[in-house]
Structures are given as structure tokens and as C-alpha cells.
Design a protein around this motif. Sequence first.
Motif, PDB file in Angstrom:
ATOM      1  N   ALA A  61       6.373 -18.698   2.071  1.00 49.49           N
ATOM      2  CA  ALA A  61       5.176 -17.887   2.266  1.00 49.49           C
ATOM      3  C   ALA A  61       5.346 -16.507   1.643  1.00 49.49           C
ATOM      4  O   ALA A  61       4.405 -15.957   1.044  1.00 49.49           O
ATOM      5  CB  ALA A  61       4.882 -17.760   3.762  1.00 49.49           C
ATOM      6  N   ALA A  62       6.555 -15.934   1.772  1.00 50.48           N
ATOM      7  CA  ALA A  62       6.788 -14.612   1.188  1.00 50.48           C
ATOM      8  C   ALA A  62       6.661 -14.656  -0.336  1.00 50.48           C
ATOM      9  O   ALA A  62       6.092 -13.757  -0.955  1.00 50.48           O
ATOM     10  CB  ALA A  62       8.175 -14.103   1.585  1.00 50.48           C
ATOM     11  N   GLY A  63       7.208 -15.713  -0.946  1.00 51.04           N
ATOM     12  CA  GLY A  63       7.098 -15.843  -2.392  1.00 51.04           C
ATOM     13  C   GLY A  63       5.664 -16.014  -2.848  1.00 51.04           C
ATOM     14  O   GLY A  63       5.253 -15.487  -3.897  1.00 51.04           O
ATOM     15  N   LEU A  64       4.878 -16.748  -2.060  1.00 55.88           N
ATOM     16  CA  LEU A  64       3.471 -16.935  -2.407  1.00 55.88           C
ATOM     17  C   LEU A  64       2.707 -15.628  -2.263  1.00 55.88           C
ATOM     18  O   LEU A  64       1.851 -15.290  -3.102  1.00 55.88           O
ATOM     19  CB  LEU A  64       2.861 -18.017  -1.519  1.00 55.88           C
ATOM     20  N   ARG A  65       3.019 -14.859  -1.207  1.00 54.76           N
ATOM     21  CA  ARG A  65       2.360 -13.550  -1.047  1.00 54.76           C
ATOM     22  C   ARG A  65       2.706 -12.625  -2.204  1.00 54.76           C
ATOM     23  O   ARG A  65       1.861 -11.855  -2.670  1.00 54.76           O
ATOM     24  CB  ARG A  65       2.790 -12.910   0.280  1.00 54.76           C
ATOM     25  N   ARG A  66       3.962 -12.695  -2.678  1.00 55.16           N
ATOM     26  CA  ARG A  66       4.347 -11.839  -3.814  1.00 55.16           C
ATOM     27  C   ARG A  66       3.526 -12.168  -5.045  1.00 55.16           C
ATOM     28  O   ARG A  66       3.062 -11.290  -5.755  1.00 55.16           O
ATOM     29  CB  ARG A  66       5.836 -12.016  -4.113  1.00 55.16           C
ATOM     30  N   ARG A  67       3.347 -13.459  -5.319  1.00 57.51           N
ATOM     31  CA  ARG A  67       2.574 -13.859  -6.488  1.00 57.51           C
ATOM     32  C   ARG A  67       1.108 -13.434  -6.359  1.00 57.51           C
ATOM     33  O   ARG A  67       0.494 -12.985  -7.323  1.00 57.51           O
ATOM     34  CB  ARG A  67       2.684 -15.373  -6.685  1.00 57.51           C
ATOM     35  N   LEU A  68       0.568 -13.566  -5.163  1.00 57.71           N
ATOM     36  CA  LEU A  68      -0.831 -13.218  -4.953  1.00 57.71           C
ATOM     37  C   LEU A  68      -1.058 -11.711  -4.892  1.00 57.71           C
ATOM     38  O   LEU A  68      -2.207 -11.254  -4.896  1.00 57.71           O
ATOM     39  CB  LEU A  68      -1.335 -13.870  -3.660  1.00 57.71           C
ATOM     40  N   ALA A  69       0.039 -10.933  -4.833  1.00 57.68           N
ATOM     41  CA  ALA A  69      -0.082  -9.473  -4.868  1.00 57.68           C
ATOM     42  C   ALA A  69      -0.284  -8.957  -6.286  1.00 57.68           C
ATOM     43  O   ALA A  69      -0.454  -7.755  -6.490  1.00 57.68           O
ATOM     44  CB  ALA A  69       1.166  -8.830  -4.264  1.00 57.68           C
ATOM     45  N   ASP A  70      -0.283  -9.858  -7.278  1.00 56.71           N
ATOM     46  CA  ASP A  70      -0.519  -9.473  -8.663  1.00 56.71           C
ATOM     47  C   ASP A  70      -1.874  -8.761  -8.778  1.00 56.71           C
ATOM     48  O   ASP A  70      -2.846  -9.140  -8.119  1.00 56.71           O
ATOM     49  CB  ASP A  70      -0.507 -10.732  -9.549  1.00 56.71           C
ATOM     50  N   PRO A  71      -1.952  -7.708  -9.603  1.00 59.16           N
ATOM     51  CA  PRO A  71      -3.217  -6.965  -9.748  1.00 59.16           C
ATOM     52  C   PRO A  71      -4.409  -7.842 -10.113  1.00 59.16           C
ATOM     53  O   PRO A  71      -5.550  -7.507  -9.798  1.00 59.16           O
ATOM     54  CB  PRO A  71      -2.909  -5.967 -10.874  1.00 59.16           C
ATOM     55  N   GLN A 114      12.630 -15.925   4.359  1.00 55.26           N
ATOM     56  CA  GLN A 114      11.306 -15.794   3.759  1.00 55.26           C
ATOM     57  C   GLN A 114      10.769 -14.375   3.922  1.00 55.26           C
ATOM     58  O   GLN A 114       9.565 -14.145   4.024  1.00 55.26           O
ATOM     59  CB  GLN A 114      10.324 -16.803   4.343  1.00 55.26           C
ATOM     60  N   SER A 115      11.654 -13.397   3.928  1.00 57.75           N
ATOM     61  CA  SER A 115      11.222 -12.018   4.134  1.00 57.75           C
ATOM     62  C   SER A 115      10.600 -11.437   2.865  1.00 57.75           C
ATOM     63  O   SER A 115      11.181 -11.539   1.778  1.00 57.75           O
ATOM     64  CB  SER A 115      12.410 -11.144   4.545  1.00 57.75           C
ATOM     65  N   PRO A 116       9.448 -10.789   2.984  1.00 58.46           N
ATOM     66  CA  PRO A 116       8.847 -10.129   1.821  1.00 58.46           C
ATOM     67  C   PRO A 116       9.570  -8.847   1.431  1.00 58.46           C
ATOM     68  O   PRO A 116       9.290  -8.273   0.380  1.00 58.46           O
ATOM     69  CB  PRO A 116       7.417  -9.834   2.287  1.00 58.46           C
ATOM     70  N   LEU A 117      10.514  -8.393   2.258  1.00 56.52           N
ATOM     71  CA  LEU A 117      11.203  -7.132   1.974  1.00 56.52           C
ATOM     72  C   LEU A 117      12.114  -7.214   0.750  1.00 56.52           C
ATOM     73  O   LEU A 117      12.545  -6.183   0.239  1.00 56.52           O
ATOM     74  CB  LEU A 117      12.021  -6.699   3.194  1.00 56.52           C
ATOM     75  N   VAL A 118      12.418  -8.418   0.292  1.00 56.99           N
ATOM     76  CA  VAL A 118      13.263  -8.539  -0.897  1.00 56.99           C
ATOM     77  C   VAL A 118      12.435  -8.701  -2.165  1.00 56.99           C
ATOM     78  O   VAL A 118      12.990  -8.751  -3.259  1.00 56.99           O
ATOM     79  CB  VAL A 118      14.247  -9.727  -0.785  1.00 56.99           C
ATOM     80  N   ASP A 119      11.123  -8.799  -2.044  1.00 54.46           N
ATOM     81  CA  ASP A 119      10.275  -9.039  -3.207  1.00 54.46           C
ATOM     82  C   ASP A 119       9.957  -7.741  -3.929  1.00 54.46           C
ATOM     83  O   ASP A 119       9.871  -6.678  -3.324  1.00 54.46           O
ATOM     84  CB  ASP A 119       8.963  -9.711  -2.792  1.00 54.46           C
ATOM     85  N   GLY A 120       9.733  -7.874  -5.236  1.00 55.14           N
ATOM     86  CA  GLY A 120       9.323  -6.729  -6.040  1.00 55.14           C
ATOM     87  C   GLY A 120      10.417  -5.707  -6.196  1.00 55.14           C
ATOM     88  O   GLY A 120      11.528  -5.831  -5.672  1.00 55.14           O
ATOM     89  N   ASP A 121      10.099  -4.632  -6.906  1.00 54.28           N
ATOM     90  CA  ASP A 121      11.083  -3.582  -7.150  1.00 54.28           C
ATOM     91  C   ASP A 121      10.582  -2.239  -6.635  1.00 54.28           C
ATOM     92  O   ASP A 121      11.012  -1.193  -7.094  1.00 54.28           O
ATOM     93  CB  ASP A 121      11.408  -3.490  -8.642  1.00 54.28           C
ATOM     94  N   ALA A 122       9.627  -2.276  -5.710  1.00 49.59           N
ATOM     95  CA  ALA A 122       9.140  -1.051  -5.083  1.00 49.59           C
ATOM     96  C   ALA A 122       9.431  -1.134  -3.589  1.00 49.59           C
ATOM     97  O   ALA A 122       9.209  -2.175  -2.972  1.00 49.59           O
ATOM     98  CB  ALA A 122       7.638  -0.888  -5.319  1.00 49.59           C
ATOM     99  N   ARG A 123       9.968  -0.065  -3.011  1.00 45.50           N
ATOM    100  CA  ARG A 123      10.324  -0.060  -1.602  1.00 45.50           C
ATOM    101  C   ARG A 123       9.686   1.131  -0.901  1.00 45.50           C
ATOM    102  O   ARG A 123       9.448   2.171  -1.491  1.00 45.50           O
ATOM    103  CB  ARG A 123      11.829   0.024  -1.418  1.00 45.50           C
TER     104      ARG A 123
END
Length: 463
Positions: free
Chosen positions: A75-85, A333-342
Amino acid sequence: MAERRVFAGPAVRKVRREAAMTQAAMAEALDISPSYLNLIEHGQRPLSATVIVKLAERFGFDAATLGGEEVPGGAAGLRRRLADPRFADLGIGAQDVEEWLQTAPATAAAFARLFDAAPEGGRSEDDGDAPEVAAVRRAIEKWRNHFADLDSRAEELADELRLAGGDLYGTISERLRTRHQLGIRILPSDVMPDRLRWLDWHARQLMLNELLRPASRTFQAAATLAQIEAKAEIDALVAGAEFAESAAARLFERHLIQYFAAALMMPYSRFLRACDATGYDLLLLQRRFGAGFEQVAHRLTTLQRVGARGLPFFMLRIDRAGQGSKRYAGASQSPLVDGDARCPLWGVHEAFARPGEVVADLVELEDGSRWFTQSRSVAAPGATGSGTPARFAVCVGVDAKVAAPLIAARGLDLMRSPATPIGLGCRRCTRTGCVQRSMPPLGRPLRFREGERGVSAFDFAGD
């Protein structure tokens, strides 16, 4: 708080089809009625605990994979993809993602594959992974960073080395010498200024940099043993990943070699027992297994053996600029590891200002999920006192719902105690009134009120 009901019709239907059974046959095996099984498969009834246990016992069903087992990162990976602009204007929420995974996981997996294969590399603007690194991350996520064959092989070897007696570094050195005719030499840093380890087959020597600390020296010797004695298992995993680029294959191979080295230093069963006995005391685990903080942190993300699972940790390593150089979601499945912005409010950044300390933090994301994290600053392997020291902050975290066994969390009411409200980087965070906000969120129009200035630099439309 009421437990969330588990609807997993597609997963159950997939298990039944793989077993080549009719609904009537599977219903009989599960001791339920065919009509009840039909309702489960069509998402009209949740899975009961009894049915989940019977599915696990009779069909090897892994309940830990419910909700996105087909999608790398879940679910976290899917949320990361759907966070695309490109999707910002659609207003897709966390609940939408959960419902998609529960009702149609195959279509969610199809979307993830198409997104990852896009010409742009399927990356949102705040995801700084290079294509090769992204490919390796997806391969690791697919396995949830648990490679059962490597763990079993490393555990067998660790038991064999224990029988030889002595410290682990000494027994590895002796095995390299007697079985593989390789000697170990510790060389001055000016002879190996840009290398930690150098295996010279022609000279039959493994050369290690003198600046390596004892834990790192053992780890590098173990990695050499992995290259030799776990080659077949590692080659099979690399081949099975079917990378398009050779660089990705080599990066994955390096990850697996290091995985085996850590598993040799911290054998699965012994390490899990120590985790349970110590309340996952990170510093005590370091001393007990002669490992570094980062090595222990990474090992915690791998404890997903069927029938002997540890807590589902994630691990993150960042530099002073907040850039992530290691990101393992494990089974969390934590979203905290996704992307490069914290989020700058997260305690992981505080670790740089408190060297030697483990900084604990209870954080809450916008979706209400809570995570208990522990962070500590570490020096790069082979770092010297000259020049600008290379330092990182290593963070391990786990869902607050299951964090009660942690000794660092004792005394906290993890679901009711005050938590630090954080986001997933300013562009993906819609919290209003944040004094740390540096950019407006994606997909939210800015608002300007004549004669007003809020505490945040950006005012935007809310939900």
C-alpha cells in the motif's frame, strides 16, 4: 479502538485457483459453507481469524501479505506512485488505495508495473533514486528484504563456525585460510585510500583497510566468505530478478552479499531470540553480536521467516542534507522510507546534533498512522578524523500498534500519548499552519488574503 475488518477476496480466490480447487472443495477443506466462501471471494464478508488460520495451515496462506502483496512496496508503494504530480488533481486518498488493493489487487499491480516502466522511470519529482537503484529497491521490496535461502545457509555456516570456537572474525579468517587458501592482510589507509576491502585472487589475499572498526572488519571478512560459499544462492536470486541493466544486477548482488554477511554475524534464530529477550534493545544487540548500529538496524528489517517472524521494522539512512542512501521498508509497508523528501520535524534529523545517543520519536502521519522510530548518527566505514567527517543518521521504525515489546517504548501509551505530527515532505503534506513548511503541497491552489500573513509561508485550499 475496533480492529479493522480484513476483506481479502482476491487473495483467497488466487489461493483456491493455484490449488486447482472448486469453491465447494475449498469450503469443505476450510470447514465453512460454499456460500460463505463465495461471499468472502466477492468482498462481501471479511476473513475471520479462524479462516485465516485454516488457510495458513492447509494452503500456506501468508496473512502478512494481505493488502498489496502483488504490488512492490504494498500500500505504501502504491501511495508513493499515486503521489506523482500527474495525479495530484484526482484527490486520491489513503482509503481509496486500501479499497483498490482489497478489491482489485491485480489491476493495482498492473498499474504499478506500467508506472515503473514509464519513460520517466516512474519517479515522482521528490523521488531521487537513479533508475538502477530504483530497480534494485523494487526487487528487494518484492522479497520484503527477507531471503529465506540465504538466511538458512548463513545460519548453518554460523553454527559450523561456532563449533570451531573463538571469535567470529578469527574463525572466518581461519576458514578463508584453510578452505580457500586466502590470507587476510590489514593495510595502511594510505595504501588503500579509496577501498575498504580488496580481494586479490592472484596473490590469494583479502586486504582490509586499517581504519575499519572491529565490527566492520568482521563484516567485510564475512562478505568475502559470502562471495565464495553462497555464490550459487546469490547468483540464482540475481538471475531471477531479470534486471534490464547490468549495473542493477551488480547492485543487487552486492546487497545480497551484504545480507549474507549480516546473517552470518547475526544468525536468524539466535538474533530473533535475543530481540525478544532484550525488548529489541539496539545497543545491547550491538554488543551481543559484535555488530555496528547500522548492521543491527538493517538486520531488523529482515526478520520475516514463516513461523518465526520478528516485528516489521523499516530502516532509513540519511545524510546531513536529508538524502536517503539506504531505504528498506521490510514488511512494514511504511511510507516513511519513500521519496527523498523528509519532514524536518521528524527526530531522525536530531540524531546529528546528539552523537552517540539513540533518539526515540513517536510520530503521527496525516492518515492517523503512528510510528515509533529510533535514530542514531553513525560514521561512515573507514572514516578518519581528518577533513570533513562523513556521518549519517540511521533510523529504524515500526508501526506503533505493534511497538509495545520495545524496551525503548516502555511506559508510553503508543496510541494515545502525544506524537509529533509530521508529513512525507512538504510537497506531499497538506497540514496547514506549519511553521517549517518550505513549499506548498502538490495539487492545492494557493490562497492570498489581503492584509494577512499566517505562520506558514504558504496558505492553500484545505480538504
